[in-house]
Design an enzyme around this catalytic site. Sequence first.
Site, PDB file in Angstrom:
ATOM      1  N   SER A  60       0.739  -1.257  -0.222  1.00 26.02           N
ATOM      2  CA  SER A  60      -0.065  -0.153  -0.121  1.00 26.02           C
ATOM      3  C   SER A  60       0.928   1.184   0.019  1.00 26.02           C
ATOM      4  CB  SER A  60      -0.997   0.042   1.111  1.00 26.02           C
ATOM      5  OG  SER A  60      -0.334   0.182   2.302  1.00 26.02           O
ATOM      6  N   LYS A 101       1.084   4.818   6.874  1.00 25.08           N
ATOM      7  CA  LYS A 101       0.438   5.484   5.815  1.00 25.08           C
ATOM      8  C   LYS A 101       1.044   6.783   5.682  1.00 25.08           C
ATOM      9  CE  LYS A 101      -2.380   2.273   5.011  1.00 25.08           C
ATOM     10  NZ  LYS A 101      -2.418   1.454   3.747  1.00 25.08           N
TER      11      LYS A 101
END
Length: 261
Positions: A60, A101
């Site tokens: 991701s 993230k």
Amino acid sequence: MSGQSTTRTVPGSGGFGTARSGRTGQVLSNVAVALGLVLFLGGFAWGAVVYRPYTVPTTSMAPTIDAGERVLAERIDGGDVRRGDVVVFRDDTWSNAPIVKRVVAVGGDTVSCCKDGKLTVNGKTIDEPYLPDDPMARSSTFPEVTVPEGRLFLLGDERSGSVDSTAHLTDAAGGTVARDAVQARVDAVVWPMDGMLAKPTGFQTLGPLSTPGPLASVLAAVVGGAVMVLAGAAYGPLAKRAAASRGRSAGGSGAGSSGGR
């Protein structure tokens, strides 16, 4: 009077000078090793206090951080997080494990995607050179979100396959995460050795960016200490051997100085 042979030792050569030179070399060697050990062990201790290692399990955050890569993240307070930071956080509504993230908006910001294919924060389009080259992997369209104070909006760099704030827009928090959920800020990928993360300069128009942690200084201390230990350990025997060699040379020269009377 019959001839007589005498042997004279050259002043300043031989035993005392050789011993003194050997002792000096040994002292310098010990000092270098001691200082090197302080730097080497101190660097490791410093790094252990400041940084935490993490393994990123998914793609991701590709291509910035790929699946299975090992990162070092500086332990920070959530109040120190700024736009563009890649952070490690934990939110039980997202997962029961730490998540990595990128922060794209902070409390008070409005964020949406996409305008001309780019993320928009507070009405300004953000240049994000760290995103994948594939346009499909960069896309993650979502409506404008206003981030509540004390919270963060986070996206993966591989936008199309990332389970990030856009996947939690219908949650009570509207996809945002509390600042105090942040545990650390990623400074570098250390396995493989990709080095320090690129500075997220696209967010500079919105405010100051974070300053990297002391990783470069930590590495310099560890490497410098190792070099001093090795150099010091090698210098002692070499200095002793050189002193002994000079002593033998001087002794041979003295023994050969004779005269007949």
